[in-house]
Design an enzyme around this catalytic site. Structure first.
Site, PDB file in Angstrom:
ATOM      1  N   ASP A  13      34.116  42.480  40.691  1.00 21.70           N
ATOM      2  CA  ASP A  13      34.167  43.119  39.379  1.00 21.70           C
ATOM      3  C   ASP A  13      35.314  42.567  38.558  1.00 21.70           C
ATOM      4  OD1 ASP A  13      32.093  44.786  39.569  1.00 21.70           O
ATOM      5  OD2 ASP A  13      33.267  46.646  39.495  1.00 21.70           O
ATOM      6  N   TYR A  58      36.335  46.142  51.182  1.00 20.16           N
ATOM      7  CA  TYR A  58      37.017  46.580  49.968  1.00 20.16           C
ATOM      8  C   TYR A  58      38.003  47.692  50.317  1.00 20.16           C
ATOM      9  CZ  TYR A  58      33.054  44.374  47.624  1.00 20.16           C
ATOM     10  OH  TYR A  58      32.105  43.490  47.201  1.00 20.16           O
ATOM     11  N   TYR A 109      26.779  47.142  45.457  1.00 25.68           N
ATOM     12  CA  TYR A 109      27.534  47.617  44.282  1.00 25.68           C
ATOM     13  C   TYR A 109      28.475  48.720  44.757  1.00 25.68           C
ATOM     14  CZ  TYR A 109      24.033  45.282  41.314  1.00 25.68           C
ATOM     15  OH  TYR A 109      23.224  44.380  40.694  1.00 25.68           O
TER      16      TYR A 109
END
Ligand SMILES: [Zn+2]
Length: 411
Positions: free
Chosen positions: A238, A301, A372
């Site tokens: 992102d 992440y 996502y």
């Protein structure tokens, strides 16, 4: 193989007017290695000249023997233009010279020659093949490419390269011109993105002043004097996520005039941006682009999230249900305007969390490529399910997102 085949082929070729040594020899290119077509043609012509001189009666066009001094046969021929190539081979120097001119100032270590024949040359070659057959022949293009290639190797000191040439030299026979096509330069590397404010690649609207691509390409463009750049990443993060794991990429520089540079200097120059760092830079072939683009590594992440309601331990425990689970993601609302509406299925490989406050949580999640993550957390109004928001039973939003590991090995 019949002896008479060869004999009759030669007669058929030489009965229709003058044919040059190259075009004559090219019909027999596969016979005897270590000779050029010109030498083959000359040898065949000599042999038939002997036959004629010795009194054989052969239906051959006399123009083919204009250069011989016959003592007995009384044959006299006048030179014409080659009926196949129109004396193209006599004029190949012109193309080699023109290529050398156009290559000046370009830095390269190898090249490949290609030829665009004119329509009439193609037709004449086809007529010949129809008449004589193609048993031992070589196409005209391939002979032209080889001869000019050899000449250019001599002139430039560089070598012909078939698989991954840096320069493509096109001999355009119709326009009587040479076109130079400079192939892109490819540099492999791995990057970290240290800030939350820039996209990976140049943003079309100019909304973002810079990008990972622009920062990495800038010093390379300066060195290469290239026309432009393309950035091929192994996935992307992102815009407002940092990438603290080393993400592979290939930087492509189009139309480079120079190809040599010290990649350590490039690395140091990128580092000065304080936004991006690169490592493991190396020159690669164009095939590396596909390799990097087809990498589908899992990513881990680290994210900080905020919830609307206070967190309770019972709800938190439910997050472990995601481990090893497949989640469903309809195209996120935030990218709907530029992507087709599709349903993705992705596996969450691992999830860990730490409570940082009543409404604040650190989550470390490993997911398949293409997950996502923001939507995994927020649920995107039910378009991603199950989601962390759903399991916690409260509206949950990402406050901070970092890629901390790109997994090359499969889990
Ligand atoms: Zn010819």
């Amino acid at each position: 193989m019949q002896k008479s085949d060869f004999f009759e082929k030669v007669l058929k070729i030489m009965e229709k007017g003058y044919i040059c040594d190259n075009c004559l020899g090219r019909q027999f290119a596969q016979l005897l290695s270590g000779l050029e077509n010109k030498e083959r043609g000359r040898a065949i012509r000599d042999f038939f000249a002997f036959l004629l001189e010795a009194g054989e009666e052969l239906e051959l066009d006399s123009s083919n023997f204009f250069s011989y001094k016959f003592r007995f046969s009384g044959l006299k021929g006048e030179k014409g233009k080659c009926v196949v190539c129109g004396d193209l081979f006599e004029g190949l120097d012109f193309y080699a010279k023109k290529a050398v001119e156009k290559l000046s100032g370009l830095e390269f270590s190898n090249f490949l020659v290609g030829t665009k024949l004119s329509g009439s040359l193609v037709r004449k070659e086809e007529d010949l093949w129809e008449n004589v057959g193609i048993e031992w022949c070589e196409p005209m293009k391939s002979e032209v490419n080889r001869l000019v290639g050899k000449e250019l190797e001599k002139e430039s000191g560089k070598s012909v390269e078939f698989n991954n040439p840096e320069i493509l030299i096109i001999l355009n026979m119709k326009k009587k011109d040479v076109e130079i096509c400079v192939n892109s330069l490819y540099i492999y590397g791995e990057y970290n993105k240290l800030v939350r404010t820039i996209p990976q690649t140049r943003w079309p609207s100019g909304k973002y002043k810079t990008s990972v691509e622009q920062i990495v390409a800038k010093p390379v463009l300066k060195k290469t004097k290239g026309i432009g750049s393309k950035f091929h990443g192994a996935g992307r993060e992102d815009i407002n996520a940092k990438c603290l794991a080393w993400r592979p990429f290939v930087l492509e520089i189009t139309g480079p005039r120079k190809r040599k540079m010290n990649l350590k200097e490039i690395r140091d120059s990128v580092k000065k941006s304080k936004k991006v760092e690169v490592r493991k830079l190396k020159f690669v072939g164009s095939d590396e682009v596909e390799k990097v683009k087809s990498m589908r590594p899992d990513k881990t992440y680290r994210t900080i999230v905020k919830t609307e309601k206070d967190l309770d331990n019972k709800a938190l425990k439910r997050l472990s249900l995601l481990k090893g689970k497949k989640i469903y993601q309809e195209t996120p609302t935030r990218v709907m305007h530029r992507r087709a509406d599709k349903l993705r299925k992705r596996v969450i490989k691992d999830i860990k969390w730490k409570k940082l406050g009543k409404k604040k949580l650190e989550i470390i999640v490993r997911a398949e490529a293409g997950t996502y993550i923001k939507e995994l957390i927020s649920g995107d109004k039910g378009r991603t399910y199950p989601s962390i928001s759903e399991l916690l039973g409260t509206k949950t939003e990402v406050k901070e997102l970092n890629v901390i590991k790109i997994h090359r090995e499969k889990a």
